[in-house]
Design an enzyme around this catalytic site. Structure first.
Site, PDB file in Angstrom:
ATOM      1  N   CYS A 132       0.825  -1.208   0.000  1.00  0.00           N
ATOM      2  CA  CYS A 132       0.000   0.000   0.000  1.00  0.00           C
ATOM      3  C   CYS A 132       0.862   1.263   0.000  1.00  0.00           C
ATOM      4  O   CYS A 132       1.464   1.578  -1.003  1.00  0.00           O
ATOM      5  CB  CYS A 132      -0.999  -0.049   1.149  1.00  0.00           C
ATOM      6  N   HIS A 240      -3.636  -5.145   0.635  1.00  0.00           N
ATOM      7  CA  HIS A 240      -3.100  -5.548   1.937  1.00  0.00           C
ATOM      8  C   HIS A 240      -3.191  -7.049   2.168  1.00  0.00           C
ATOM      9  O   HIS A 240      -4.194  -7.527   2.683  1.00  0.00           O
ATOM     10  CB  HIS A 240      -3.889  -4.850   3.049  1.00  0.00           C
ATOM     11  N   GLU A 242      -1.809  -8.700   4.489  1.00  0.00           N
ATOM     12  CA  GLU A 242      -1.756  -9.045   5.919  1.00  0.00           C
ATOM     13  C   GLU A 242      -3.094  -8.894   6.631  1.00  0.00           C
ATOM     14  O   GLU A 242      -3.295  -9.440   7.698  1.00  0.00           O
ATOM     15  CB  GLU A 242      -0.699  -8.181   6.625  1.00  0.00           C
TER      16      GLU A 242
END
Ligand SMILES: *[C@@H]1O[C@H](CO)[C@@H](O)[C@H](O)[C@H]1NC(C)=O
Ligand SMILES: *[C@@H]1O[C@H](CO)[C@@H](O)[C@H](O)[C@H]1NC(C)=O
Ligand SMILES: *[C@@H]1O[C@H](CO)[C@@H](O)[C@H](O)[C@H]1NC(C)=O
Ligand SMILES: *[C@@H]1O[C@H](CO)[C@@H](O)[C@H](O)[C@H]1NC(C)=O
Length: 312
Positions: A132, A240, A242
């Site tokens: 990001c 993202h 994660e």
């Protein structure tokens, strides 16, 4: 004007990872330690001037790495020392909202990026990953220019439109075919950004440096969502990986079995890249002092979009 624009960045990140291979790659380091770059907090308090969202740490830990926080506002000497210490080096520039042209985050990112390029040029495999804001930071570091355009992507999960280059990419080639199919057809990648790299970007440095592995659109503007560098172990995702397994505050974060597998296959890839780097700390004591285990994450889910945050 341009600076202003970047101060408004909502979320973006970077992470560094490497690629080399061949001769050296049969020797692997099973104790990778990955540096994760901290960034300024929006409203600093005593003892809370910088932070790392805990999800990035869990992400890397889940695939067999340990994490060292890379603090902002340190000297070049300190960064060089740390660069040579991180064993199994991956640097992650987490998503966030700071400036990619003038923050402490940007200064540290630039130093690590340049050290990584130099190291890789010498055959010292040093991976870099950007998520990001990290990805947006990479586009700035590689091209030296602010090349982003506004997109309506502040909180939306999307399927990836893979390019032809994805199939033979380092990043995706180890993924199960079924997961690739799910990534291409289900909204498994979470986007929290207002600025994106347009697919019609004609910046020549970027085109020469990065292979585009996937794109997305906000309905009007098409943007680049996943890249890997041609010649360097440098990777970026505008989305993202994660969050799927570790963040729960927003309704648009996917948690389906395929979404969770996406988190773990991405982590597995990053960490396997870090295992190819053989930097190490001068002593075990120094290593212990640097690890993130010296800090406690704080539960922030009731007031922030992150469940837990490490403050520094
Ligand atoms: C800041 O941290 C120091 C050392 O950990 C501690 O002694 C001090 O009380 C903390 N200050 C605040 C305002 O929390
Ligand atoms: C970093 O340095 C800048 C000024 O050089 C300062 O404004 C900022 O508070 C510092 N941040 C941290 C986390 O030390
Ligand atoms: C932005 O995208 C959302 C869907 O993600 C949509 O509901 C909204 O109308 C869009 N806004 C604009 C200005 O296009
Ligand atoms: C990585 O670091 C650990 C601890 O510092 C050390 O035991 C190990 O030998 C290092 N690995 C390599 C391949 O240098």
């Amino acid at each position: 004007m341009a600076c202003h624009m970047f101060l408004l960045l909502l979320c973006i990140s970077l992470l560094y990872l490497p690629i080399y291979s061949s001769a050296k790659s049969d020797r692997l380091n099973d104790k990778p330690i990955i540096g994760v770059l901290a960034q300024e907090v929006y409203s600093p308090k005593p003892n809370q001037t910088a932070y790392i969202a805990a999800s990035y740490v869990k992400f890397l830990e889940s695939a067999g790495a340990r994490v060292v926080p890379v603090m902002i506002n340190r000297t070049l000497e300190e960064y060089k020392k740390l660069f040579n210490s991180i064993n199994g080096s991956v640097i992650l520039y987490p998503g966030g909202g700071v400036s990619i042209v003038s923050s402490g985050y940007e200064k540290a990112a630039k130093i690590f990026y340049e050290l990584a390029i130099e190291a890789n040029n010498r055959g010292d495999y040093f991976p870099v990953w950007g998520t990001c804001l990290g990805f947006e930071q990479l586009t700035y570091l590689t091209s030296g220019k602010a090349v982003l355009s506004y997109t309506n992507t502040s909180g939306v999960a999307l399927p990836l439109s893979f390019t032809n280059e994805a199939k033979d990419s380092r990043m995706f080639k180890g993924f199960p075919a079924q997961l690739i199919k799910a990534l291409a057809s289900e909204p498994l990648t979470e986007n929290s950004h207002k600025w994106s790299l347009g697919t019609y970007n004609t910046n020549e440095e970027l085109r020469k440096f990065y292979k585009v592995l996937s794109t997305n659109t906000d309905g009007n503007v098409e943007f680049v969502s996943t890249v890997e560098a041609h010649e360097y172990p440098i990777y970026g995702t505008q989305w993202h990986p994660e969050k799927n397994a570790f963040e729960w505050r927003q309704p648009y974060i996917p948690h389906s079995p395929s979404a969770i597998k996406t988190t773990f296959y991405m982590a597995e890839f990053f960490v396997s890249e870090a295992r190819k780097n053989f930097h190490k700390f001068e002593s075990e004591e120094e290593e212990s002092r640097a690890l993130i285990y010296n800090y406690n994450p704080v539960y922030t889910g009731t007031k922030s979009s992150f469940e837990q945050i490490y403050f520094f």
